[in-house]
Design an enzyme around this catalytic site. Structure first.
Site, PDB file in Angstrom:
ATOM      1  N   GLU A  12     -12.609   8.638  16.908  1.00  0.00           N
ATOM      2  CA  GLU A  12     -12.653   8.467  15.300  1.00  0.00           C
ATOM      3  C   GLU A  12     -12.205   9.339  14.545  1.00  0.00           C
ATOM      4  O   GLU A  12     -11.465   9.055  13.481  1.00  0.00           O
ATOM      5  CB  GLU A  12     -14.000   7.815  15.056  1.00  0.00           C
TER       6      GLU A  12
ATOM      7  N   GLU B  83     -19.035   2.682  21.849  1.00  0.00           N
ATOM      8  CA  GLU B  83     -20.373   2.701  21.479  1.00  0.00           C
ATOM      9  C   GLU B  83     -21.106   1.455  21.740  1.00  0.00           C
ATOM     10  O   GLU B  83     -22.184   1.613  22.231  1.00  0.00           O
ATOM     11  CB  GLU B  83     -20.251   2.711  19.923  1.00  0.00           C
TER      12      GLU B  83
END
Ligand code: NAI
Length: 768
Positions: free
Chosen positions: A584, A564
């Site tokens: 995730e 990210e």
């Protein structure tokens, strides 16, 4: 460097075995077209079947960074297709290791090749002088040995043997191309048996096995000592199992035969060792035959050979406390310390004694062992850590002569100088370092702009700063976010652009600090967790919309929060070997530092973009729910993590320099921050579409209740949730708010907590 700027536009590889097909695949990985020729198929087999088989093997064994690259390789055979050689700039020969076969081929190649084209052999044992005898001066001028390591995609070492009769411009061309196209670190070798890596590597393994037996260590103990010195996790016995015990007689035998009678390798006769002979006699060739020094017993438990009894027993935990600290180990006054010292000092003694015959400088020998044999540090760098003076005193105390080069290094204070250059083997000077990045140069020149325990900012020249994380696996914890905030301020004040990246061997960044997240969950400190998520989002957004360009230089692991982080840069420059992704869901969460948002932006969700919102949401949903990081930069591009304009760099050491070039180019082109994205969302009906597949998996028992809950949260984020947005258009802040809501809900669930705890304890995902 792609085909466009390279001096090499097209190549041919002859011999499509393990090495030839692997070398062809690596050229193709860099976008270079290859003719791969082998002998013609016999009987009813297609004429190109042998070359095609080599190509197929590379597809199966991941020699290609993406299967599409295989289309750049054109299979052929040496009877029908040799005329194709007239079209290529470089011909790599990788046929069987037989002088007559190679020489016959060279005569045919020479008649057809383009004048000035490079011809190189991948031979591992035949001297260059013998290969080219009688082929004339033009061939000799264009011919060299390029010795790759197996597998050619992964092993970064390339040994080159050239001669004064070579055209220097041609040799320079090979070196440049090998680095930029193939990603290799090139070392110059003299025309001697085994070149550098195999000469020292074979000595190391033979010495290690025979000394372990002499000093009465078990294999597990010996291997643990080797691992403590920084050699690969297999240790020596495990490595020989991997190479194949059946290859010991040909490899060591031919090397010993080629070396003079007084070479120290003859003191460690590995093929003649009785354990090796017993293994060979009973067909126990190592991993390929299921048993060697180690084996899996019939009930699948791990067993080790008892060196004294030639019988297997359960594999033992080597010895408490051997640890992983090389220096502490060498100082131990027990059989472990003595064995470690004997092997390291023996390798250094041998390497220093023969160095003037095989290499130009000691850095080449260190590089051969790190890049060719997987040592964490080369033997000479390790001796420097021990202290060159302390090292030589102990060597002298052992008795016997100390090689002249070792004495010279002690006089000068080190084998390898501060900049990473090795002492020249004539003892005169330190050579320039063989490898190193822009960051290592910057660190050598000046102090950091600022430094905290989590990260530093460096001036890497041309008005560009580099933000370097240095937490464990470069994970992002609150201190790292603090440092990023400071860095953004400092770049704004004093630099024109920012590069984010580092020289870590394994990771750009393995993600958000999971232990911190877990602690917040255990303490039910939801405010702290929410604050951490919000801070990451704010810092990354601030970076994205800063007044200066930001380029991420990504390599190795770029996972979760690390990915990210990179997704918020204006451009990414990626090392070809990249494991990027947003896994995730494996720990029961969804990307919440803007990962969902930025992938939506990339997928063309922009209100003006071409893709309909449902299609692009489905693409992002698939990328995140599959939780499979890319196996290369080429795959990261397919997944939408890299964009078409993002550059892929083959050589790891070139990465930061290319990122700086990109940053400078962006700054010079009158950089303006991006326009805030406007995201068109598919809403509740889009969500139903995303969930359809997961629902049926759940009904079939292929997905659990918690998989369903996570997918539902993710689908909510990607489709905009129940909210309504003016004209159906959401901002990045809107989606990030949904990300935060999703992660806070998931973090409170018992199954997420179990997934995180399991990941922290075992490093593996929990299916619950
Ligand atoms: P391999 O046995 O896997 O492949 C050799 C290939 O050459 C076969 O496909 C064979 O059909 C083909 N071939 C034989 N004669 C030919 C000819 N006249 N024209 C065209 N093709 C012909 O061998 P590998 O392991 O790939 O080794 C190739 C070369 O690379 C050898 O010189 C070897 O010493 C060297 N090498 C091998 C390494 C390894 O780890 N296997 C490492 C470094 C070098």
């Amino acid at each position: 460097m792609g085909a466009g700027t390279s001096p090499i536009h097209r190549v041919a590889v002859i011999g499509a075995g393990a090495m030839g097909a692997g070398i062809a695949a690596q050229f193709a990985n860099a976008g270079i077209g290859v003719d791969l020729l082998d002998i013609p198929g016999t009987g009813s087999a297609a004429r190109n079947a042998p070359a095609q088989a080599g190509l197929d093997r590379q597809l199966k064994t991941a020699g290609f960074m993406h299967p599409d690259a295989a289309s750049l390789v054109r299979p052929g055979n040496i009877e029908d297709d040799l005329a194709r050689l007239a079209e290529v700039d470089w011909i790599v020969e990788a046929v069987v290791e037989r002088l007559d076969v190679k020489r016959d081929l060279y005569a045919r190649i020479n008649a057809l090749r383009k004048p000035g084209s490079i011809v190189s052999s991948n031979t591992s044992t035949i001297p260059r002088s013998e290969l080219i005898a009688g082929l004339g001066p033009a061939f000799a001028s264009d011919f060299l040995i390029t010795h790759f390591f197996n597998p050619p995609r992964i092993m970064r070492l390339l040994e080159i043997v050239s001669a004064p009769e070579n055209d220097p411009a041609l040799v320079a061309r090979v070196k440049t191309a090998a680095a930029a196209i193939l990603g290799k670190t090139v070392i110059d070798c003299r025309d001697t048996p085994g070149f550098i890596a195999n000469r020292i590597g074979c000595f190391w393994l033979a010495l290690g096995v025979l000394e372990a037996k002499r000093l009465g260590l078990s294999m597990e103990e010996a291997d643990a000592v080797m691992v403590a010195l920084g050699t690969p996790n297999t240790g020596i016995f495990g490595l020989l199992d991997l190479i194949g015990i059946d290859l010991i007689p040909p490899i060591w035998g031919s090397l010993m035969q080629a070396l003079p009678a007084d070479d120290a390798l003859h003191n460690f006769d590995l093929p003649g060792d009785e354990t090796v002979r017993a293994l060979l006699a009973s067909g126990r060739f190592g991993r390929k035959s299921g048993a060697g020094f180690y084996r899996l017993s019939p009930d699948k438990s791990r067993e080790a050979l008892d060196l004294a009894a030639d019988d297997y027993r359960p594999r033992q935990d080597p010895a408490p406390g051997i640890g992983r600290d090389a220096l502490a180990l060498l100082k131990r006054d027990d059989k472990f310390g003595r064995f470690g010292w004997r092997v390291l000092s023996g390798v250094i003694h041998y390497a220093a004694a023969i160095a003037p015959d095989i290499a130009g400088d000691l850095g080449s020998i260190d590089a051969a062992m790190t890049l060719g044999y997987g040592w964490a540090q080369g033997p000479f760098a390790l001796a420097d850590r021990f202290g060159a003076t302390a090292f030589v005193s102990r060597l002298a105390a052992d008795g016997g002569p100390v090689p002249a080069l070792v004495q010279e290094a002690v006089q000068r204070g080190a084998f390898i100088d501060r900049r990473g250059g090795g002492l020249a083997t004539d003892g005169s000077v330190y050579a320039p370092a063989l490898s190193g990045s822009l960051l290592s140069v910057a660190k050598d020149q000046a102090a950091a702009v600022f430094e905290t325990p989590a990260a530093s900012l460096w001036d890497i020249g041309e008005g560009v700063a580099c933000f370097e994380l240095h937490t464990k696996l470069n994970s992002l914890n609150p201190a790292a976010l603090d440092a990023l905030e400071t860095a953004l301020d400092r770049v704004q004040e004093a630099f024109g652009a920012l590069v984010i990246g580092n020289d870590d061997k394994r990771a750009f960044s393995a993600g958000a600090d999971l232990a911190f997240i877990m602690a917040s969950i255990e303490q039910q400190d939801w405010e702290r967790l929410d604050g951490f998520i919000r801070r990451g989002q704010d810092a990354f957004s601030r970076m994205k919309y800063a007044a200066f360009p930001v380029v991420a230089a990504v390599h190795g692991l770029a996972l979760g929060g690390g990915c990210e982080f990179a997704l918020h840069a204006d451009a990414i420059v990626a090392h070809a070997e990249l494991n990027a992704g947003l896994p995730e869901v494996k720990v029961g969460l969804v990307p919440s530092w803007g990962g969902c948002t930025q992938l939506l932006v990339r997928a063309g969700q922009d209100a003006t973009g071409p893709g309909g919102p449902a299609t692009s949401a489905a693409h992002v949903f698939q990328t995140i729910i599959s939780a499979a990081p890319s196996s290369s930069a080429a795959w990261a591009r397919v997944q939408g993590i890299l964009q078409p304009a993002d550059e892929i760099v083959m050589h790891r050491d070139h990465l930061l320099a290319r990122a700086r070039d990109r940053a400078v180019a962006l700054a010079q082109a009158g950089y303006r921050p991006p326009e805030p994205a406007q995201l068109r969302l598919s809403g509740p009906s889009g969500k139903l579409g995303l969930m359809a597949g997961v629902n049926s998996q759940y009904e079939l028992g292929l997905a659990s209740q918690s998989d369903l809950a996570i997918a539902d949260s993710l689908a909510t984020v990607l489709t905009g949730g129940p909210g309504s947005y003016p004209n159906g258009v959401a901002t990045e802040a809107d989606i990030m708010q949904l990300e935060r809501e999703a992660i806070m809900t998931l973090a409170k669930s018992q199954t997420t907590r179990q997934r995180i705890a399991h990941m922290l304890a075992t490093g593996k995902p929990l299916k619950n």
